[in-house]
Design an enzyme around this catalytic site. Structure first.
Site, PDB file in Angstrom:
ATOM      1  N   LYS A  34       0.809  -1.211   0.000  1.00 48.91           N
ATOM      2  CA  LYS A  34       0.000   0.000   0.000  1.00 48.91           C
ATOM      3  C   LYS A  34       0.852   1.275   0.000  1.00 48.91           C
ATOM      4  O   LYS A  34       0.655   2.162  -0.834  1.00 48.91           O
ATOM      5  CB  LYS A  34      -0.877  -0.050   1.252  1.00 48.91           C
ATOM      6  N   THR A  35       1.797   1.338   0.914  1.00 48.40           N
ATOM      7  CA  THR A  35       2.634   2.537   1.016  1.00 48.40           C
ATOM      8  C   THR A  35       3.473   2.708  -0.249  1.00 48.40           C
ATOM      9  O   THR A  35       3.698   3.821  -0.726  1.00 48.40           O
ATOM     10  CB  THR A  35       3.551   2.456   2.245  1.00 48.40           C
ATOM     11  N   ASP A 218      -4.151   8.168   2.682  1.00 46.43           N
ATOM     12  CA  ASP A 218      -3.722   6.867   3.190  1.00 46.43           C
ATOM     13  C   ASP A 218      -4.754   6.383   4.224  1.00 46.43           C
ATOM     14  O   ASP A 218      -5.433   7.202   4.833  1.00 46.43           O
ATOM     15  CB  ASP A 218      -2.351   7.060   3.859  1.00 46.43           C
ATOM     16  N   GLU A 219      -4.866   5.087   4.421  1.00 44.64           N
ATOM     17  CA  GLU A 219      -5.781   4.526   5.435  1.00 44.64           C
ATOM     18  C   GLU A 219      -7.171   5.152   5.342  1.00 44.64           C
ATOM     19  O   GLU A 219      -7.744   5.590   6.339  1.00 44.64           O
ATOM     20  CB  GLU A 219      -5.232   4.765   6.854  1.00 44.64           C
ATOM     21  N   GLN A 249      -9.677  -3.783   7.364  1.00 40.82           N
ATOM     22  CA  GLN A 249      -8.818  -3.366   8.466  1.00 40.82           C
ATOM     23  C   GLN A 249      -9.358  -2.141   9.182  1.00 40.82           C
ATOM     24  O   GLN A 249      -8.609  -1.410   9.839  1.00 40.82           O
ATOM     25  CB  GLN A 249      -7.404  -3.096   7.963  1.00 40.82           C
ATOM     26  N   ARG A 598      -0.482  -9.854  10.699  1.00 41.93           N
ATOM     27  CA  ARG A 598       0.786  -9.233  11.117  1.00 41.93           C
ATOM     28  C   ARG A 598       1.950 -10.208  10.967  1.00 41.93           C
ATOM     29  O   ARG A 598       3.107  -9.821  10.962  1.00 41.93           O
ATOM     30  CB  ARG A 598       0.753  -8.779  12.593  1.00 41.93           C
TER      31      ARG A 598
END
Length: 715
Positions: A34-35, A218-219, A249, A598
């Site tokens: 994503k980043t 973002d997010e 998420q 994670r």
DNA sequence: AGGCTCGTCATTTTT
DNA sequence: TGACGAGCCT
């Protein structure tokens, strides 16, 4: 020419990065890069001169994410692009309000209240308004204020339908006035005020709409109602928004996040095609499959399936512990084993649903000399001694700041008691002035180093002294002249606090090094903002190899080779509170999904049959989320070794070796439990000295209780 | 002003 | 159980 940062992208990522002239929603699964997509797109836009850095606005939720983004972009471009606006919602709004402080009717040096400052401001107000804290708690008021602001509402906009809320809302109105008079803004205010200014000031709105042609978020699943409206306003009709998020998420609904914004975005910006990033580069297949299977049970999803090109990896280990200490012991043993094999502690994380669970784990690590770090808890700039020192500077920067005044007027002690403060507050209330003004009006030359007048002299003295000094030198003057350092040096356990004060001086030095600007007053103001907006994670040193302990919430965005998810019990995870809330269970399941994803290599899921909570032993059933993972992905531990314990998750059977006459309560009979209330006995298991009874309670669900401890009464 | 005791209340958290 | 805050006592 193929660019370096485009080379490593997969097809979907590449498509997202190079989208032309259209707004987009990127559904980016955990570990899907994503980043990378976000930063590569910015680099791509700049490098191909589609837009100059000036035209880019990128928003994140944390300072950490913003810094990460900036540093990746400079690496990708081989230079530091200037002119972009990259930051958190709050950071950007703060910047905007500073630039337009006149238009928004704030002093240029307005200070930011963090949550605890806000709460003390509310408490102070309640005292003046003579609110009975038993009837209306300050926390409740804070919740109302922040919630209203999140939804874009001032006190005058809030509709109230009962006397209680009505009263709270009246306090909200007074709170707005108080903040305005004192020249301070809380977190919600930064956003709301920015939004209102853009709405009401057409010139400014047009200016910024013309400037920021490319807006990246973002997010996105964590945006609130107000944040979304702010974004929409800035995007206007002609600009392009690029939102990256993962509905699976979304775990922050409780603080105002609105996943619905993802659907709204599609609708409001006519997004026909959502790009899904589903290839996961983080976890082994078994872990990923488990995550997919768990999240499948949620109904409200945009829908996506993660896959990976890496192998199956090890099976997920599920451990059933007899008790919470047994659970800790097992984890400890496994960690020791991994460490012997050469695994660094820092690549191992223990996750839990609620902070209270860390205690017993910490205990087990301490007694075995395993270095660990617990995340969460007090941040550097939130520490009392740091806040005290900063309050001196805040008062100097803004004499209207009553919060700062009250924090330090009698700290260190200067013999100023409640009586004199009440008098002072009366004066300020009558004249409608700040406490500082009130104190000045009753000034008498002090005869000792005590009293309010002495305090005034002290502040003036510090003010004189720091003329022409650097920020760090000023900080040093404050710490010494105020008597703070002395106070803590004389305190037998004040050593840490003294070194934190010294650390604060270094923080000021670092800040100055990065500050580019001439104006000394502005530097001080911006430093104070920085301390409010940046909680100070950077100050946390500890580069020692250490095991990572944290809640599942704070693990979001992180990854580890080995992950232990602990306390997987009904009532804990999913948490019992969530089962009553609307959509609560789905959010808990997303939490579980975040936790599972994670892990890179190895995943452990543990639960305890008995757990000490609030000083009482509780017997919980295993979490339903465990049942959602297919058996073939799991290796059950501690089932074979301990033959007394029945098959994992099988419905428990009545032990046949005991005759019914040995059971104190007949199956099907009614019993009363002190805490759980009325229930019906369903079955028994275990041997005579560890006999356990299953009871279905009318209001507390079905539980296994140890007869030895459970105080049941026959009905 | 400071220390003590008693009572209350226990998710998740960034800015 | 244990942390924290209010209020009371010295």
């Amino acid at each position: 020419m193929q660019l370096d940062y485009l080379k490593d992208l997969n097809e979907k990522q590449s498509e997202a990065v190079q989208l032309q002239n259209e707004s987009a929603l990127i559904l980016a699964g955990a570990g899907s890069g994503k980043t990378k997509v976000l930063t590569s797109r910015i680099s791509w836009l700049i490098h191909n001169q589609i837009v100059s850095p000036n035209g880019i606005l990128a928003v994140t939720f944390t300072n950490k994410a913003a810094n990460e983004m900036l540093s990746r972009i400079s690496t990708q471009l081989g230079m530091n692009p200037r002119g972009m606006w990259v930051g958190t919602f709050h950071g950007l709004c703060n910047r905007f309000l500073r630039l337009h402080y006149k238009e928004t009717n704030l002093p240029q040096t307005f200070q930011i209240l963090d949550s605890s400052d806000q709460l003390s401001a509310i408490k102070r107000l309640c005292k003046i308004l003579q609110i009975d804290p038993d009837k209306i708690t300050p926390k409740e008021i804070q919740y109302h204020i922040n919630g209203s602001k999140e939804n874009g509402m001032r006190a005058k906009d809030v509709k109230t339908y009962d006397a209680h809320t009505q009263k709270i809302n009246e306090i909200y109105l007074e709170y707005e006035k108080q903040c305005q008079r004192e020249g301070v803004a809380d977190f919600g205010e930064l956003l709301l005020r920015s939004y209102e200014l853009l709405i009401s000031n057409e010139t400014l709105r047009t200016h910024y709409q013309n400037r920021f042609n490319y807006i990246l978020v973002d997010e996105f699943q964590d945006t609130s109602e107000l944040q979304y409206r702010w974004l929409k306003l800035l995007t206007g009709k002609n600009n392009i928004i690029f939102a990256v998020g993962d509905d699976d998420q979304s775990i922050y609904a409780f603080r105002g996040a609105n996943v619905g914004n993802m659907q709204s975005l599609q609708h409001d910006f006519n997004i026909e095609k959502v790009i899904k990033l589903e290839q996961n580069y983080r976890s082994k297949n078994n872990i990923l499959s488990a995550a997919n299977e768990i999240i499948k049970n949620n109904e409200k999803r945009l829908g996506k399936d993660l896959w990976t090109a890496s192998g199956d990896g090890d099976l997920i280990k599920v451990f059933r512990a007899l008790s919470d200490s047994d659970e800790a012991q097992y984890i400890l043993d496994e960690i020791k084993m991994w460490h012997r094999k050469g695994k660094l502690y820092q690549n191992i994380a223990i996750l839990y649903r609620s902070n209270a669970q860390s205690r017993i784990l910490e205990h087990s690590m301490v007694s075995n000399n395993i270095p660990y770090r617990v995340y969460g808890g007090l941040r550097f700039f939130e520490r009392a001694e740091v806040k005290h020192a900063l309050a001196y500077l805040r008062l100097i920067a803004n004499k209207q700041d009553d919060n700062a005044f009250l924090r330090i007027v009698n700290f260190p002690k200067r013999g100023i008691g409640n009586r004199s403060l009440e008098t002072l507050q009366d004066i300020s209330k009558i004249n409608n002035t700040s406490l500082w003004e009130a104190a000045k009006s009753s000034y008498k030359t002090p005869t000792s180093e005590k009293g309010i007048s002495y305090f005034i002299d002290l502040i003036r003295k510090i003010e004189d002294e720091i003329q022409g000094l650097t920020l760090a030198e000023s900080m040093d003057v404050v710490i010494n002249f105020s008597g703070l350092k002395n106070h803590y040096m004389n305190d037998k356990d004040g050593q840490d606090r003294v070194s934190n004060l010294e650390e604060l001086v270094s923080a000021a030095t670092t800040f100055s090094e990065n500050f580019n600007g001439e104006d000394k007053n502005l530097e001080l103001t911006e430093f104070l903002n920085y301390t409010s907006l940046e909680s100070g994670e950077l100050q946390a040193k500890a580069n020692q190899d250490a095991l990572q302990l944290m809640t599942i919430h704070s693990a979001k965005g992180l990854e580890f080779d080995i992950v232990f998810i602990t306390g997987l019990e009904e009532g804990l995870c999913p948490h019992e509170q969530c089962l009553i809330e609307a959509d609560g269970l789905e959010e808990e399941r997303r939490l579980m999904y975040v936790a599972v994803t994670r892990a890179r290599e190895n995943l452990y899921l543990t639960y305890a049959q008995s757990r000490l909570m609030y000083g009482q032993t509780q017997y919980n059933l295993s979490s339903r989320f465990l049942d959602e993972i297919p058996e073939n992905l799991i290796k059950k531990i501690n089932v074979i070794e301990n033959p007394q314990i029945k098959q994992f998750n099988q419905p428990k059977q009545v032990t046949q070796s005991f005759s019914h006459s040995e059971y104190p309560y007949k199956i099907g009979s009614q019993v009363l439990h002190k805490k759980f209330g009325n229930g019906v006995v369903l079955s028994y298991e275990g041997s005579s000295n560890d006999l356990r009874v299953q009871v279905q309670f009318a209001n507390a669900g079905t539980k296994w209780l140890a007869l030895e401890f459970a105080k049941l009464e026959k009905l």
